[in-house]
Write an enzyme that holds these catalytic residues in place. Structure first.
Site, PDB file in Angstrom:
ATOM      1  N   SER A   1      54.299  40.892  51.304  1.00  9.77           N
ATOM      2  CA  SER A   1      55.171  41.830  50.584  1.00  9.77           C
ATOM      3  C   SER A   1      56.648  41.610  50.939  1.00  9.77           C
ATOM      4  O   SER A   1      56.975  41.144  52.032  1.00  9.77           O
ATOM      5  CB  SER A   1      54.777  43.265  50.914  1.00  9.77           C
ATOM      6  OG  SER A   1      53.395  43.458  50.727  1.00  9.77           O
TER       7      SER A   1
HETATM    8  N1  SAM Z   1      51.226  43.756  53.037  1.00  7.52           N
HETATM    9  C1  SAM Z   1      50.606  42.444  53.036  1.00  7.52           C
HETATM   10  C2  SAM Z   1      51.420  41.502  53.895  1.00  7.52           C
HETATM   11  O1  SAM Z   1      52.373  41.965  54.540  1.00  7.52           O
HETATM   12  O2  SAM Z   1      51.103  40.321  53.938  1.00  7.52           O
HETATM   13  C3  SAM Z   1      50.506  41.892  51.661  1.00  7.52           C
HETATM   14  C4  SAM Z   1      49.473  42.561  50.836  1.00  7.52           C
HETATM   15  S1  SAM Z   1      49.192  41.724  49.316  1.00  7.52           S
HETATM   16  C5  SAM Z   1      50.561  42.258  48.364  1.00  7.52           C
HETATM   17  C6  SAM Z   1      47.842  42.682  48.681  1.00  7.52           C
HETATM   18  C7  SAM Z   1      46.510  42.355  49.335  1.00  7.52           C
HETATM   19  O3  SAM Z   1      45.548  43.314  48.916  1.00  7.52           O
HETATM   20  C8  SAM Z   1      45.942  40.997  48.945  1.00  7.52           C
HETATM   21  O4  SAM Z   1      45.743  40.220  50.083  1.00  7.52           O
HETATM   22  C9  SAM Z   1      44.611  41.336  48.244  1.00  7.52           C
HETATM   23  O5  SAM Z   1      43.587  40.396  48.497  1.00  7.52           O
HETATM   24  C10 SAM Z   1      44.303  42.678  48.874  1.00  7.52           C
HETATM   25  N2  SAM Z   1      43.384  43.545  48.128  1.00  7.52           N
HETATM   26  C11 SAM Z   1      43.303  43.774  46.793  1.00  7.52           C
HETATM   27  N3  SAM Z   1      42.335  44.672  46.525  1.00  7.52           N
HETATM   28  C12 SAM Z   1      41.804  45.042  47.718  1.00  7.52           C
HETATM   29  C13 SAM Z   1      40.765  45.945  48.111  1.00  7.52           C
HETATM   30  N4  SAM Z   1      40.064  46.683  47.229  1.00  7.52           N
HETATM   31  N5  SAM Z   1      40.481  46.061  49.420  1.00  7.52           N
HETATM   32  C14 SAM Z   1      41.147  45.341  50.350  1.00  7.52           C
HETATM   33  N6  SAM Z   1      42.122  44.455  50.042  1.00  7.52           N
HETATM   34  C15 SAM Z   1      42.460  44.313  48.738  1.00  7.52           C
END
Ligand code: SAM
Length: 213
Positions: A61
């Protein structure tokens, strides 16, 4: 490249200038080495004002968004926080730097394992990463003082409200696939008081209480 200077500039120019004021959040953002959460090819861009690819079609992010959500969580030392969407583990590290006990769920196994190894190697021993559908929360470890969702949901996932402690805070982007509104809910008894923190763009939350894969 001097990464310490790059982090200080990131804090001053991207965070303080946009209204992040919480001293512990600013200190955490100045401390965590964001470049170690992306591939070496991206190290030179790690302190820029944008998200970056982390593989598996996912992103780390934008620093401002991480700081904004961390501030809104109002975490105190030793509080329990549930993070949904571990991704690279960067935000997990920020929450751990704030003194929280962090329970983080990532649906993508490769990302989860990489983040877990990275956090262990960096000495974050109060952060636990598991593979699963975070839209259902982490019932065994509930209740949580705070919950943060780092992916965009079509609606507020109700299991997350159930897993919030009294006075618990839930931060979640809600909207369509193009853009969302970052919402903050605070639980008081049987009700949740909602405020909007602003517009945002996240990858989609995929799961039972999210979008279809
Ligand atoms: N905040 C994180 C970082 O600092 O690296 C980045 C997060 S990224 C924008 C969103 C993440 O949410 C992705 O890795 C995706 O695989 C995960 N994701 C999507 N749906 C999800 C779910 N139902 N449960 C857990 N993870 C999920």
């Amino acid at each position: 490249m001097d990464y310490v200077v790059a982090r200080q500039r990131m804090v001053a120019e991207q965070l303080v200038r946009r209204g992040i004021t919480h001293p512990r959040v600013l200190r955490a953002m100045a401390t965590v080495r964001r470049h170690l959460f992306v591939e070496e090819a991206f190290w030179g861009r790690a302190y820029g004002d944008y998200s970056l690819p982390i593989g598996e079609k996912q992103t780390i992010s934008q620093p401002f968004m991480v700081a904004c959500m961390a501030e809104a969580l109002e975490l105190e030392e030793d509080q329990r926080v549930l993070e949904i969407g571990t991704g690279s583990g960067y935000q997990t590290a920020i929450l751990a730097e704030l003194g929280a006990r962090v329970y983080s769920i990532e649906r993508n196994r490769a990302l989860a394992l990489r983040a877990r190894r990275r956090l262990e190697a960096l000495g974050y021993h109060h952060a636990w990463v598991r593979v699963g559908d975070g839209s259902l929360g982490w019932k065994d470890k509930a209740p949580f003082d705070a919950i943060v969702v780092s992916a965009g949901a079509p609606a507020i996932p109700t299991p997350l409200i159930e897993q919030l402690a009294e006075n618990g805070r839930l931060i979640v982007p809600v909207g369509d696939l193009q853009s969302q509104v970052l919402k903050k809910g605070t639980k008081r008894g049987m009700t949740v008081r909602w405020t909007d923190l602003g517009d945002c763009v996240f990858v989609k939350l995929i799961g039972e209480q999210g979008w279809n894969g």
